[in-house]
Scaffold this motif. Sequence first.
Motif, PDB file in Angstrom:
ATOM      1  N   ASN A   1      -3.179  -4.430   0.820  1.00 38.51           N
ATOM      2  CA  ASN A   1      -3.568  -4.003  -0.520  1.00 38.51           C
ATOM      3  C   ASN A   1      -5.083  -3.858  -0.638  1.00 38.51           C
ATOM      4  N   VAL A   2      -5.518  -2.759  -1.235  1.00 37.75           N
ATOM      5  CA  VAL A   2      -6.914  -2.567  -1.590  1.00 37.75           C
ATOM      6  C   VAL A   2      -7.036  -2.916  -3.068  1.00 37.75           C
ATOM      7  N   ARG A   3      -7.898  -3.899  -3.380  1.00 33.76           N
ATOM      8  CA  ARG A   3      -8.005  -4.441  -4.738  1.00 33.76           C
ATOM      9  C   ARG A   3      -9.285  -3.955  -5.426  1.00 33.76           C
TER      10      ARG A   3
ATOM     11  N   ASN B   1     -11.275  -5.764  -7.148  1.00 34.25           N
ATOM     12  CA  ASN B   1     -12.240  -6.859  -7.055  1.00 34.25           C
ATOM     13  C   ASN B   1     -11.854  -7.755  -5.882  1.00 34.25           C
ATOM     14  N   PRO B   2     -12.752  -8.655  -5.437  1.00 38.44           N
ATOM     15  CA  PRO B   2     -12.423  -9.523  -4.296  1.00 38.44           C
ATOM     16  C   PRO B   2     -11.509 -10.680  -4.675  1.00 38.44           C
ATOM     17  N   ASN B   3     -10.376 -10.317  -5.251  1.00 37.18           N
ATOM     18  CA  ASN B   3      -9.368 -11.306  -5.620  1.00 37.18           C
ATOM     19  C   ASN B   3      -8.039 -10.584  -5.810  1.00 37.18           C
ATOM     20  N   THR B   4      -6.979 -11.350  -5.999  1.00 36.42           N
ATOM     21  CA  THR B   4      -5.638 -10.772  -6.158  1.00 36.42           C
ATOM     22  C   THR B   4      -5.198 -10.743  -7.616  1.00 36.42           C
ATOM     23  N   GLY B   5      -6.163 -10.902  -8.535  1.00 36.88           N
ATOM     24  CA  GLY B   5      -5.814 -10.995  -9.943  1.00 36.88           C
ATOM     25  C   GLY B   5      -5.396  -9.699 -10.593  1.00 36.88           C
ATOM     26  N   ASN B   6      -5.764  -8.564 -10.009  1.00 32.60           N
ATOM     27  CA  ASN B   6      -5.427  -7.265 -10.581  1.00 32.60           C
ATOM     28  C   ASN B   6      -4.532  -6.481  -9.630  1.00 32.60           C
ATOM     29  N   PRO B   7      -3.755  -5.534 -10.151  1.00 33.64           N
ATOM     30  CA  PRO B   7      -2.894  -4.722  -9.283  1.00 33.64           C
ATOM     31  C   PRO B   7      -3.703  -3.982  -8.229  1.00 33.64           C
ATOM     32  N   ALA B   8      -3.069  -3.714  -7.104  1.00 39.26           N
ATOM     33  CA  ALA B   8      -3.733  -3.004  -6.011  1.00 39.26           C
ATOM     34  C   ALA B   8      -4.050  -1.567  -6.420  1.00 39.26           C
ATOM     35  N   ILE B   9      -5.177  -1.065  -5.915  1.00 42.52           N
ATOM     36  CA  ILE B   9      -5.536   0.345  -6.103  1.00 42.52           C
ATOM     37  C   ILE B   9      -4.634   1.217  -5.235  1.00 42.52           C
ATOM     38  N   THR B  10      -4.456   0.791  -4.003  1.00 41.02           N
ATOM     39  CA  THR B  10      -3.643   1.508  -3.039  1.00 41.02           C
ATOM     40  C   THR B  10      -3.296   0.560  -1.906  1.00 41.02           C
ATOM     41  N   GLN B  11      -2.573   1.058  -0.914  1.00 37.53           N
ATOM     42  CA  GLN B  11      -2.277   0.295   0.295  1.00 37.53           C
ATOM     43  C   GLN B  11      -2.728   1.101   1.500  1.00 37.53           C
TER      44      GLN B  11
ATOM     45  N   TRP C   1     -14.317 -11.239   1.639  1.00 32.96           N
ATOM     46  CA  TRP C   1     -13.688  -9.950   1.352  1.00 32.96           C
ATOM     47  C   TRP C   1     -14.610  -8.814   1.789  1.00 32.96           C
ATOM     48  N   ALA C   2     -14.016  -7.722   2.233  1.00 34.95           N
ATOM     49  CA  ALA C   2     -14.744  -6.537   2.673  1.00 34.95           C
ATOM     50  C   ALA C   2     -14.682  -5.462   1.595  1.00 34.95           C
ATOM     51  N   TYR C   3     -15.835  -4.891   1.274  1.00 36.56           N
ATOM     52  CA  TYR C   3     -15.872  -3.781   0.317  1.00 36.56           C
ATOM     53  C   TYR C   3     -15.754  -2.467   1.073  1.00 36.56           C
ATOM     54  N   LEU C   4     -14.785  -1.644   0.663  1.00 38.45           N
ATOM     55  CA  LEU C   4     -14.534  -0.354   1.301  1.00 38.45           C
ATOM     56  C   LEU C   4     -15.027   0.752   0.373  1.00 38.45           C
ATOM     57  N   PRO C   5     -16.223   1.307   0.625  1.00 37.10           N
ATOM     58  CA  PRO C   5     -16.793   2.285  -0.312  1.00 37.10           C
ATOM     59  C   PRO C   5     -15.961   3.544  -0.472  1.00 37.10           C
TER      60      PRO C   5
ATOM     61  N   GLY D   1     -12.934  -0.186  -3.354  1.00 36.24           N
ATOM     62  CA  GLY D   1     -12.088  -1.360  -3.499  1.00 36.24           C
ATOM     63  C   GLY D   1     -12.335  -2.356  -2.372  1.00 36.24           C
ATOM     64  N   TRP D   2     -11.567  -3.459  -2.395  1.00 37.79           N
ATOM     65  CA  TRP D   2     -11.781  -4.590  -1.504  1.00 37.79           C
ATOM     66  C   TRP D   2     -10.491  -4.958  -0.773  1.00 37.79           C
ATOM     67  N   ILE D   3     -10.658  -5.420   0.473  1.00 42.91           N
ATOM     68  CA  ILE D   3      -9.552  -6.064   1.177  1.00 42.91           C
ATOM     69  C   ILE D   3     -10.027  -7.411   1.697  1.00 42.91           C
ATOM     70  N   SER D   4      -9.111  -8.339   1.814  1.00 38.93           N
ATOM     71  CA  SER D   4      -9.458  -9.645   2.371  1.00 38.93           C
ATOM     72  C   SER D   4      -9.866  -9.491   3.836  1.00 38.93           C
ATOM     73  N   ASN D   5     -10.921 -10.214   4.227  1.00 36.27           N
ATOM     74  CA  ASN D   5     -11.351 -10.199   5.626  1.00 36.27           C
ATOM     75  C   ASN D   5     -10.289 -10.750   6.564  1.00 36.27           C
ATOM     76  N   ILE D   6      -9.283 -11.399   6.026  1.00 40.75           N
ATOM     77  CA  ILE D   6      -8.234 -11.933   6.877  1.00 40.75           C
ATOM     78  C   ILE D   6      -7.500 -10.816   7.607  1.00 40.75           C
ATOM     79  N   TYR D   7      -7.585  -9.587   7.068  1.00 43.93           N
ATOM     80  CA  TYR D   7      -6.919  -8.440   7.689  1.00 43.93           C
ATOM     81  C   TYR D   7      -7.865  -7.585   8.530  1.00 43.93           C
ATOM     82  N   ILE D   8      -9.113  -8.037   8.707  1.00 42.32           N
ATOM     83  CA  ILE D   8     -10.092  -7.315   9.511  1.00 42.32           C
ATOM     84  C   ILE D   8     -10.075  -7.847  10.940  1.00 42.32           C
ATOM     85  N   ASN D   9     -10.177  -6.960  11.923  1.00 44.28           N
ATOM     86  CA  ASN D   9     -10.270  -7.379  13.318  1.00 44.28           C
ATOM     87  C   ASN D   9     -11.689  -7.880  13.609  1.00 44.28           C
TER      88      ASN D   9
END
Length: 384
Positions: free
Chosen positions: A314-316, A318-328, A356-360, A364-372
Motif C-alpha cells: 500500500n502507498v499511503r 502519510n507515513p502511517n496506516t491511519g488513512n486509506p491507501a492511495i494505490t498499491q 517510511w520512504a517517500y515516493l515522489p 505517497g509513502w510506503i513502509s521501509n519494511i518493504y524496501i530491499n
Amino acid sequence: MKRPLLAVAAALLLIGGVAGSAAADAPAGQPVRPAAASVEVPSGVSAGVAVFDRQTGTFTEQLNSSTRFRSASIVKLLMALDYLWDRDPDYTVPAADRAWLEPMLRSSNDSAANNYWSDHGGTAIITRMVKNLELKDTAVPPAGKEGFWGYTALSARDTVTIYRYLLDSAPAPVRTFVMDNLRQSTRCASDKFDQHFGIAGAFSKPWAVKQGWSGTSFEKGTCGTASTATATGTSSPAPAAADVDVDLTRPALHSTGTVGAGDRSIVAVFTLHPVGTSYGKAYTDIGRLTRSLNVPGATRPAGWWYGTWSDHVNVRPNPNTGNPAITQLPAGVEVLVGCQARGEKVDVPPYSNDWWAYLPQYNGWISNIYINSPDNKMPDVKDC
C-alpha cells in the motif's frame, strides 16, 4: 534485517542488484544521474528502441528499430487517428465520442477499443492507416486472430513516424486533441494496471505517453483500489509463435510518447520478457532500459531507485496506516525514493520498522519494511 533470508534472496534475484543499492543506472549510494547514450537492455529482455530528436531531426538511439512487436495498446493511437482522419468541417469531436476516445487514450480503456475495432472494419483500420501514414513495418493481426487488435504488428520506427505525423503534419485540432489526452495519462489504467512505467517513470514532466502491456503471466491490476479487474483485448490466449512473424507468446510491455518542452524528443520502447515474468519485474526492467537512453530535452527525477518485495504494498498519503491507501504497487517493483522519515511502526513478524520512504512519483509513502535494504533506515537516502 527485516524479513526471512529466503525472501531477501528472492527479492534480490527479482531486482537483479545488491540490497541497499540504487538501480543499475546509478552507483550504490548515489542519486539518479543522466545516463550515457547507449541502450542498456536487461538480461532476458528483447527490445526495439527509437529516440528521435525533433530539434536536430536526428535519431539519438536506434536498436532493432524495424523489428515488429505485437502492439498491445499502442495500436489505439492508430484507432484514434483513423477516427479523426479527414473529419468535416473542423475536426470537432462530439461529446459522445469524447466519452470513449479520451479514456482510450488516457487510461487505455479496452472496451472503447473493442467497440471501435468491431464497428469500423477491424483490420481495415490498420490497412487505412498504413497507407495514410506510409508505415513500413505495421501489419494486421495474423490470420485467425483478426479480432485481436492487440496483435497488430508495430515497430519502434513506425511509432516515431506516427508521432511525427501528429506533431508536424496533422491538423492542429487533431494534434491538440490526441497529445493533450496523452499528457493526461492516468497512473491507473482502466483495467487497474499501473501504467506509469518506462517514459513516465524515467523522466520528469513534461511528457505525453501511450503505453501497452500484454501477458498471461501478468497478475491482476491493483492500482488505485483493490480490484478483481482483468485485462481485456490484449491478453487473450496466444497462438503458437511459429504461425506468425511476430512473437505473441512472451509478455510485452511498451512505452511510447514524447519528452521535454515542446515535445522535443519522441521515444518508442518495445519490450518482450521471458515467459512467466511478473508485471512488477517487467515494469522494473523497462524502467531500467528507458533510464539508460539518451533523450534530448529530458529531465530526470531526483531520488534513489530501490527494489521492493511483497505483493500489493500500500502507498499511503502519510507515513502511517491511519488513512486509506492511495494505490498499491505492482508486486516486487522498483520505486524512486525521494527521502525517508520516521512514522508509525509496521510489523511483519518477526520484524518491525518505523521508517517510511517517500515516493515522489506517487506523492505517497510506503513502509521501509518493504524496501530491499539491509537496515531499517536506508543508508544513502536523505531524511525528509
